[in-house]
Write a protein that holds these residues in place. Sequence first.
Motif, PDB file in Angstrom:
ATOM      1  N   CYS A 302       0.792  -1.216  -0.044  1.00 44.97           N
ATOM      2  CA  CYS A 302      -0.054   0.100   0.214  1.00 44.97           C
ATOM      3  C   CYS A 302       0.749   1.272  -0.074  1.00 44.97           C
ATOM      4  CB  CYS A 302      -0.727  -0.133   1.157  1.00 44.97           C
ATOM      5  SG  CYS A 302      -0.037   0.230   2.707  1.00 44.97           S
ATOM      6  N   ARG A 303       2.019   1.105   0.471  1.00 43.07           N
ATOM      7  CA  ARG A 303       3.104   2.137   0.566  1.00 43.07           C
ATOM      8  C   ARG A 303       2.631   3.289   1.427  1.00 43.07           C
ATOM      9  NH1 ARG A 303       6.085   1.226  -4.073  1.00 43.07           N
ATOM     10  NH2 ARG A 303       7.568   2.637  -3.709  1.00 43.07           N
ATOM     11  N   MET A 304       1.857   3.045   2.437  1.00 46.96           N
ATOM     12  CA  MET A 304       1.315   3.895   3.333  1.00 46.96           C
ATOM     13  C   MET A 304       1.228   3.194   4.819  1.00 46.96           C
ATOM     14  SD  MET A 304      -2.536   4.400   1.956  1.00 46.96           S
ATOM     15  CE  MET A 304      -3.252   5.588   3.512  1.00 46.96           C
ATOM     16  N   GLY A 305       1.838   2.321   4.888  1.00 43.67           N
ATOM     17  CA  GLY A 305       2.079   1.646   6.335  1.00 43.67           C
ATOM     18  C   GLY A 305       0.883   0.787   6.706  1.00 43.67           C
ATOM     19  N   CYS A 310       5.183  -5.171   2.811  1.00 48.10           N
ATOM     20  CA  CYS A 310       6.682  -4.617   2.553  1.00 48.10           C
ATOM     21  C   CYS A 310       7.797  -5.202   3.777  1.00 48.10           C
ATOM     22  CB  CYS A 310       6.697  -3.183   2.197  1.00 48.10           C
ATOM     23  SG  CYS A 310       6.326  -2.153   3.465  1.00 48.10           S
ATOM     24  N   VAL A 311       7.090  -5.823   4.620  1.00 51.04           N
ATOM     25  CA  VAL A 311       8.170  -6.215   5.914  1.00 51.04           C
ATOM     26  C   VAL A 311       9.303  -6.819   5.523  1.00 51.04           C
ATOM     27  CG1 VAL A 311       6.307  -5.701   7.553  1.00 51.04           C
ATOM     28  CG2 VAL A 311       6.691  -7.784   6.875  1.00 51.04           C
ATOM     29  N   THR A 312      10.264  -6.343   5.896  1.00 52.22           N
ATOM     30  CA  THR A 312      11.669  -6.862   5.732  1.00 52.22           C
ATOM     31  C   THR A 312      12.539  -6.803   6.750  1.00 52.22           C
ATOM     32  OG1 THR A 312      11.320  -5.787   3.357  1.00 52.22           O
ATOM     33  CG2 THR A 312      13.750  -6.582   3.966  1.00 52.22           C
ATOM     34  N   PRO A 313      13.480  -8.003   6.840  1.00 55.94           N
ATOM     35  CA  PRO A 313      14.338  -7.869   8.231  1.00 55.94           C
ATOM     36  C   PRO A 313      15.439  -6.893   8.116  1.00 55.94           C
ATOM     37  CG  PRO A 313      14.340  -9.961   7.052  1.00 55.94           C
ATOM     38  CD  PRO A 313      13.576  -9.103   6.408  1.00 55.94           C
ATOM     39  N   LEU A 314      15.686  -6.199   9.388  1.00 54.44           N
ATOM     40  CA  LEU A 314      16.488  -5.480   9.492  1.00 54.44           C
ATOM     41  C   LEU A 314      17.603  -5.992  10.282  1.00 54.44           C
ATOM     42  CD1 LEU A 314      17.643  -2.299   9.741  1.00 54.44           C
ATOM     43  CD2 LEU A 314      16.385  -2.039  11.980  1.00 54.44           C
TER      44      LEU A 314
ATOM     45  N   HIS B 303     -11.487   0.161  12.650  1.00 56.93           N
ATOM     46  CA  HIS B 303     -10.605  -0.708  12.314  1.00 56.93           C
ATOM     47  C   HIS B 303     -10.044  -0.166  10.562  1.00 56.93           C
ATOM     48  CE1 HIS B 303      -8.660  -4.109  10.450  1.00 56.93           C
ATOM     49  NE2 HIS B 303      -9.634  -4.148   9.425  1.00 56.93           N
ATOM     50  N   HIS B 304     -10.981   0.692   9.820  1.00 53.76           N
ATOM     51  CA  HIS B 304     -10.677   1.010   8.671  1.00 53.76           C
ATOM     52  C   HIS B 304      -9.610   2.372   8.946  1.00 53.76           C
ATOM     53  CE1 HIS B 304     -11.693  -0.735   4.835  1.00 53.76           C
ATOM     54  NE2 HIS B 304     -12.290  -1.491   5.759  1.00 53.76           N
ATOM     55  N   LEU B 305      -9.979   2.968  10.024  1.00 55.26           N
ATOM     56  CA  LEU B 305      -8.814   4.138  10.452  1.00 55.26           C
ATOM     57  C   LEU B 305      -7.725   3.813  10.686  1.00 55.26           C
ATOM     58  CD1 LEU B 305     -11.290   6.542  12.316  1.00 55.26           C
ATOM     59  CD2 LEU B 305     -10.477   7.070   9.938  1.00 55.26           C
ATOM     60  N   PHE B 306      -7.638   2.653  11.622  1.00 51.97           N
ATOM     61  CA  PHE B 306      -6.428   2.135  12.115  1.00 51.97           C
ATOM     62  C   PHE B 306      -6.157   0.443  11.913  1.00 51.97           C
ATOM     63  CE2 PHE B 306      -8.202   5.506  15.037  1.00 51.97           C
ATOM     64  CZ  PHE B 306      -7.284   6.521  14.536  1.00 51.97           C
ATOM     65  N   PRO B 307      -5.997   0.017  10.831  1.00 59.39           N
ATOM     66  CA  PRO B 307      -6.129  -1.238  10.542  1.00 59.39           C
ATOM     67  C   PRO B 307      -4.856  -2.067  11.388  1.00 59.39           C
ATOM     68  CG  PRO B 307      -5.376  -0.297   8.388  1.00 59.39           C
ATOM     69  CD  PRO B 307      -5.808   0.705   9.625  1.00 59.39           C
ATOM     70  N   ASP B 308      -4.017  -1.442  11.686  1.00 58.64           N
ATOM     71  CA  ASP B 308      -2.896  -2.002  12.387  1.00 58.64           C
ATOM     72  C   ASP B 308      -2.875  -1.918  13.887  1.00 58.64           C
ATOM     73  OD1 ASP B 308      -2.039   0.472  12.250  1.00 58.64           O
ATOM     74  OD2 ASP B 308      -0.041   0.062  11.782  1.00 58.64           O
ATOM     75  N   LEU B 309      -3.947  -1.286  14.633  1.00 60.02           N
ATOM     76  CA  LEU B 309      -4.047  -1.382  15.838  1.00 60.02           C
ATOM     77  C   LEU B 309      -4.537  -2.727  16.501  1.00 60.02           C
ATOM     78  CD1 LEU B 309      -5.042   2.399  16.823  1.00 60.02           C
ATOM     79  CD2 LEU B 309      -2.756   1.327  16.642  1.00 60.02           C
TER      80      LEU B 309
END
Lengths: 351, 372
Positions: A302-305, A310-314, B303-309
Amino acid sequence: MTSAALRSRAWKLLEMVTTPLLPSDYLDLVSPLRAGADLRGRIEAVHPETGDAATVVIRPGRGWRGHTAGQYVRIGVDVDGVRLWRAYSITSPTDRQDGRVTITVKAIPDGKVSTHLVRRAKPGTLIQLDQATGDFVLPQAKPAKVLYLTAGSGITPVMGMLRDTEFDDVVMVHCAPQPQDVIFRNELHDLVADKKLRLTEVHTDTDGMLDIARLDELVPDWAERETWACGPAGLLDAAEEHWTEHGVQERLHTERFRPGIVVAGDGGEVTFSATGKTVDADGATPLLDIGEEAGVLMPSGCRMGICFGCVTPLKAGAVRDLRTGEITEAEPGVLIQTCVSAAAGPCDIER
Amino acid sequence: MTAIDPTAHLTTEQIEELGRELDAIRDEVIAGRGEKDAAYIRKVISAQRKLELVSRGVLLFSIFPPAWLLGTAGLSVAKIMDNMEIGHNILHGQWDWMRDPKIHSTTWEWDHVSPSEQWKHSHNELHHTYTNVIGKDNDLGYGIMRVDEDQKWHPFHLGQPLWNFINACFFEYGIAAYDLELGKNLHKRRRKNPEFRARAKAVGRKIRKQVLKDYVIHPLLSGPSFLTTLAATFTANLVRNIWTHSVIMCGHFPEGVQVFERRSIKGETRGQWYLRQMLGSANISGSKAMHFMTGNLSHQIEHHLFPDLPSNRYAEVAVKVRALFEKYELEYVTGPLPKQVFSAWHKVFRLSLPNKKPKVKTPDREQELVAA
């Protein structure tokens, strides 16, 4: 059919029953320390040693292969819900009857794991274990004369050696701020009383830092001794220089606890280790863009987190989350979202 | 799309301020994540595994009706937990911060015929990024239905209540087909695409494993209870499918939820993205048990605002989010499950027919959206 083949058939069938999980996922619920499980340990007790150090007694899982005196073990501890891995020297003798191992931890300021282990760890807690490792160990052939040169928690691997193997002529020079900061002080003094050890305590609060040249006076025959040194980098650097100057560097064995210290900055040199590319990155451009521009095949989403595609080992260094400013340092198993992370100093991305 | 733009009263500055306020809510939860949250997900996973084991154990004797009922109910709940509160949320990366490789979006596999990897792409990436954007978000009717007036009507849509019902019963297969973009990829030319073939194979492997487990091995292990166990596992899958389908439908289909045009998201700012998520989602109100069984997707807006919380935090976040809806005079679409399910189904029926009156084109509106 052999019994091994039969077992493997039965296991395959079991895997079909538990899919998409593995049989071990269920077995872990009841027996996390069993043979065949991922190596874990259970904390059975935490004994205070000094005001800021404690010995943690660990019952290792069945897969534990034992250790050699002087070695360390990496443990994964959940602190505030986050699994953090650290290495600690093993302080128990190799022939401990009950099969437990101990590590002795000194709480360092801002040390998440060490403070947790010394102040908050509770018996019964499961931790993750690696097999013991490290080559800061005693040789097969017993040396006639031994010197242990230690400071602070640098005494821990040496304590593992002292408890494990007796030598005829052992001298120890140990540095600590004050007498009450000397970890294992009573036990050391018992060894002295039994004439098994000659001990010099250097109390740095009153005596100042140990000047390595003072060894001539403290241990006149230091150059003839097989020496194991462990402590802060300053002490070890001085020792290495001193031993080299006198041409006896092969008698010195050192152990450094923290080989590299991560310095979090703003931008830095980014290495894509799998591709072998190195590029400069500023502190504001996502590592995903940096990688793509360098021609590295980066996983992306998504390029917005939000999608975690896109998770990759650091592998090394530190990165900054562009949304929160939070710094993440490299540790085994640490994955970062490259689309919202920028270089915070030099770092190494496994791509 | 409604004729009146529900965001018309907001200035650009207000929308950016709204974005900052939402960021602050997010930051607060992230800073507060800790031991309790970790303990929560571990407890849920452990409870799910135990419930599934016990239920399958009971089903070995499913020839006795009470055992059948108990085992089927338990297995249905276990499958719903695996799918919703555990699988969906872990695959969103909600628990990645724990750094536990066993509870991580990159390693988790769920009891579902769509492989995690494919679902993450179509759901996390496409649906969550382009929520409710016609032509970009295929979740709008899953490509088999028309759920907004602005979508083009086709005679095929006459049957959509039936398609939707069939999709509900076999929802996980529908999702797998959807993740594979089967409709598009079954064209002669695309079928041969090696990448598509590899993905189709992965789905085939997962289906085979699940079918073997639920419909062959488990019934066989039950011996004389073979047929009743088979019926039980089928029922559990059916219950899970209908339940998850209903919950998912409530997320974006009820009346009052907005959809957006492709053009409207060009150059979208963070504030505008947040606003689209707020207006494009709907909640389900209810008890704690209801929230749990929906995998906290009853808090779809949050959930749609913060899908990773972490999902266990949505309830507390919802209070603050709702206050923002009020502050900015936006409609917080929510209601009890039956009402929302009815509303969504009503829309499915209504839009199976062409629009009643020709839609008045409002060129201004597009302008507004671009400007907003």
